[in-house]
Design an enzyme around this catalytic site. Structure first.
Site, PDB file in Angstrom:
ATOM      1  N   GLY A  26      -6.288   3.639  11.207  1.00 46.07           N
ATOM      2  CA  GLY A  26      -6.630   3.381  12.591  1.00 46.07           C
ATOM      3  C   GLY A  26      -5.677   2.420  13.272  1.00 46.07           C
ATOM      4  N   GLU A  39       0.844  -1.197   0.000  1.00 49.25           N
ATOM      5  CA  GLU A  39       0.000   0.000   0.000  1.00 49.25           C
ATOM      6  C   GLU A  39       0.880   1.249   0.000  1.00 49.25           C
ATOM      7  OE1 GLU A  39      -3.666   0.305   2.405  1.00 49.25           O
ATOM      8  OE2 GLU A  39      -3.065  -1.629   3.248  1.00 49.25           O
ATOM      9  N   THR A  50       0.677   2.876  10.580  1.00 55.05           N
ATOM     10  CA  THR A  50       1.139   3.999   9.768  1.00 55.05           C
ATOM     11  C   THR A  50       2.301   3.508   8.906  1.00 55.05           C
ATOM     12  OG1 THR A  50       1.843   6.319   9.802  1.00 55.05           O
ATOM     13  CG2 THR A  50       2.784   4.886  11.484  1.00 55.05           C
ATOM     14  N   GLN A  51       2.374   4.038   7.688  1.00 59.69           N
ATOM     15  CA  GLN A  51       3.418   3.637   6.742  1.00 59.69           C
ATOM     16  C   GLN A  51       4.254   4.838   6.336  1.00 59.69           C
ATOM     17  OE1 GLN A  51       0.029   2.615   5.650  1.00 59.69           O
ATOM     18  NE2 GLN A  51       0.302   0.744   6.828  1.00 59.69           N
TER      19      GLN A  51
END
Length: 631
Positions: free
Chosen positions: A196, A164, A199-200
């Protein structure tokens, strides 16, 4: 509406791509389109030669290019047979808006994310199998055949959080022209995404850092002139660092600390991350010892201190965790050095929502403004916030930080976005603090500060302020859309697909998804998700992580699973050879026994053979009755 007519100028030479974002709460089908790259006349040396195909919405007008169903496809983990009915409206929508003559050449992807990752591998395989079967049987869209990835190859699969991030990185740089330019002036944007649960981060390290950087993934695209561009990108995910799970960890820690110092008569946990006088009852799911009072629900009472919330949430970054592969940022996860004079970041999802929907500060980021808006919001009385919330909904007024100024005087409050829900207002103070801590204390993005005080700067002037300070474009911006196209990892996937259609300038290997460019390095931090489909390749993907590297295909040069099966067959043959006569006799006896049993029954009449030697053939039994039957 029917598919676009063939005489429509917009349709001339247009190609389509369909991607289903199968998320945890629902599945969103998106139709994209682009002009056939082979039909575009590219003049050598022109600007067009060094650009990517223009990927647009898949419908000429309106919002029919998107269609969503609920719940998430992962909800069919215990009922995979229901997947067909679930996907039917999505497939019908796609077929309704794409000309039938183009369906066979239109790629269709179903790429599942967070919800499907939580299912067991067997359930993952069952759901994907049913999705593949339905989409192949009920359409002629271009879908991959069976491969080691699954029954529909790379067309229908589960993607990792890192994938993603890579697709999101492509989308951001495509929309922000990060792939244009040349030489020292060409720098790509880093990509930050927060949901939620996680995090990337995805970014291209500077040339100096890239020389020593580990775990970089090749991202290859092809420009309209046929040239291939390649970027080495680092991507990683922090699970538990999304806003919802960070809040859960915070509540668990706050309750544990409260219980450790609790005094008689105290039964409410003070919470600086809630607006003043807001009282919530929350049950910890993290950091609470088993069988203790800390496991019970507690009342949390807002004290409304943004500064206090920043201090409390900073510990959740876990910056002191052991770092086996330095350098690390948060939670001991390796990240190459980031040169913020070169790397500028774009944040989407929660980075945008927490900045824009209540504060009205989405876009170029100025920490001073952000801190001021967050401090004022957190310090407000909850009752007053709710009054203004109801008023805002009635008046349908848009964004702001809760205040409207005219000539420096506050004349109104409560100007936030009308789509803001109560739950957003309850958690806004916490989320604002968490976002700021992740950006500055976690990732290390510098705060833009003005020694003389820049409290009068406006968000739309932050670029100008940054340039005055010699920082160039801002180190961080939050964005939701560019033009009328939303920043989404699905867009990045379609940019790659459109790029694949461009004829190469020189003979080169085909373009593939970045996940397929992962080097064959033991312990590489990103691994594709491969459910155990009943194929040799699928079985091998499942057992390989359990084997020492010396026994894997990469080390041996051949499949250990196939070798094991061949050896097993060889030994079975050796063991069976001495008793081959006995096995043959046993088989013949079994066949004779079955034949004798079947001979005792008439297959057409279903009647038992008479006793003795009297034989009732199936043919005669149809026309003759045994003697005495009518006597």
């Amino acid at each position: 509406m029917p598919p676009p007519a063939g005489l429509d100028p917009w349709m001339e030479g247009r190609h389509f791509g369909v991607v289903i974002d199968a998320g945890s709460s629902g599945s969103r089908l998106q139709i994209y389109s682009w002009k056939d790259p082979r039909s575009i006349s590219v003049v050598k040396g022109s600007e067009l030669e060094f650009t990517l195909p223009k990927v647009e919405k898949g419908t000429h007008s309106g919002e029919d290019w998107v269609h969503k169903v609920e719940p998430g496809i992962s909800s069919f983990g215990n009922n995979p047979e229901g997947v067909a009915k679930y996907l039917q409206p999505l497939l019908s929508h796609a077929r309704k808006h794409i000309p039938p003559s183009l369906e066979k050449e239109t790629p269709l992807f179903l790429l599942a994310t967070a919800g499907m990752r939580l299912l067991t591998p067997v359930k993952q395989a069952e759901v994907l199998q049913q999705a593949c079967k339905f989409l192949v049987l009920h359409s002629t869209f271009k879908i991959d055949g069976p491969s080691a990835v699954g029954p529909c190859g790379s067309s229908i699969r589960i993607i990792t959080g890192e994938e993603e991030g890579l697709f999101g990185w492509i989308a951001v740089n495509y929309l922000m022209d990060g792939f244009t330019g040349s030489g020292l002036n060409r720098t790509t944007y880093g990509f930050l995404d927060m949901g939620g649960a996680s995090t990337q981060i995805a970014f291209e390290p500077s040339a100096v850092s890239a020389q020593d950087a580990k775990n970089l993934i090749d991202v290859r695209l092809r420009l309209l002139g046929g040239q291939e561009i390649k970027h080495k990108v680092f991507v990683t995910t922090w699970l538990g660092y999304g806003t919802n799970q960070a809040r859960e960890r915070y509540v668990g820690k706050a309750i544990s600390e409260f219980e450790a110092t609790r005094k008689d008569g105290q039964d409410v946990v003070p919470d600086p991350c809630l607006p003043r006088e807001l009282e919530l009852t929350e049950k910890p799911v993290h950091n609470a010892p088993a069988n203790s009072y800390s496991l019970k629900a507690h009342k949390l009472l807002g004290t409304g201190s943004f500064e206090g919330c920043m201090q409390k949430t900073a510990a959740l970054l876990n910056k002191t965790a052991p770092c086996p592969d330095a350098p690390c940022l948060m939670n001991g996860i390796h990240v190459p050095p980031i040169d913020f004079s070169v790397s500028h970041f774009i944040g989407v999802s929660e980075y945008w929502y927490s900045s824009e929907h209540v504060f009205g500060l989405g876009g170029a980021y100025d920490f001073v403004q952000y801190e001021r808006a967050a401090s004022k919001f957190c310090a407000r009385e909850w009752e007053g916030i709710m009054e203004e919330h109801e008023l805002s909904k009635k008046l349908h007024r848009l964004g702001g930080d809760g205040e409207e100024e005219v000539d420096g005087q506050i004349v109104a409050v409560g100007k936030w976005h009308p789509s803001v829900e109560r739950s957003r207002l309850e958690m806004q103070c916490f989320k604002a603090a968490w976002i700021a801590n992740v950006l500055h204390e976690g990732i290390g993005i510098p705060r833009i500060t003005d020694p003389g005080g820049n409290g009068t700067t406006a968000g739309d002037k932050v670029v100008e302020e940054a340039e005055k300070k010699g920082l160039g474009r801002p180190a961080f911006q939050s964005i939701d859309t560019v033009g009328d196209i939303a920043i989404s990892w699905t867009l990045g996937k379609m940019v790659l697909e459109a790029s694949k259609e461009i004829p190469p300038q020189l003979t080169s290997r085909p373009l593939v998804d970045p996940i397929e460019e992962i080097p064959d390095t033991p312990g590489f931090h990103v691994r594709p998700i491969r459910p155990p489909f009943w194929t040799l390749d699928g079985m091998e993907d499942r057992i390989t992580p359990l084997l020492p590297f010396s026994l894997t295909r990469d080390s041996l040069g051949f499949s250990p699973l196939i070798f094991l099966l061949l050896v097993s067959c060889f030994f079975v043959a050796i063991l069976a050879y001495p008793v081959r006569r006995q096995l043959r006799a046993s088989c013949l006896r079994s066949i004779h026994h079955v034949a004798k049993r079947d001979d005792e029954y008439s297959l057409e009449e279903g009647t038992h053979r008479p006793p003795g030697n009297a034989r009732v053939t199936s043919r005669n039994a149809s026309f003759q009755s045994p003697k005495g039957l009518h006597d």
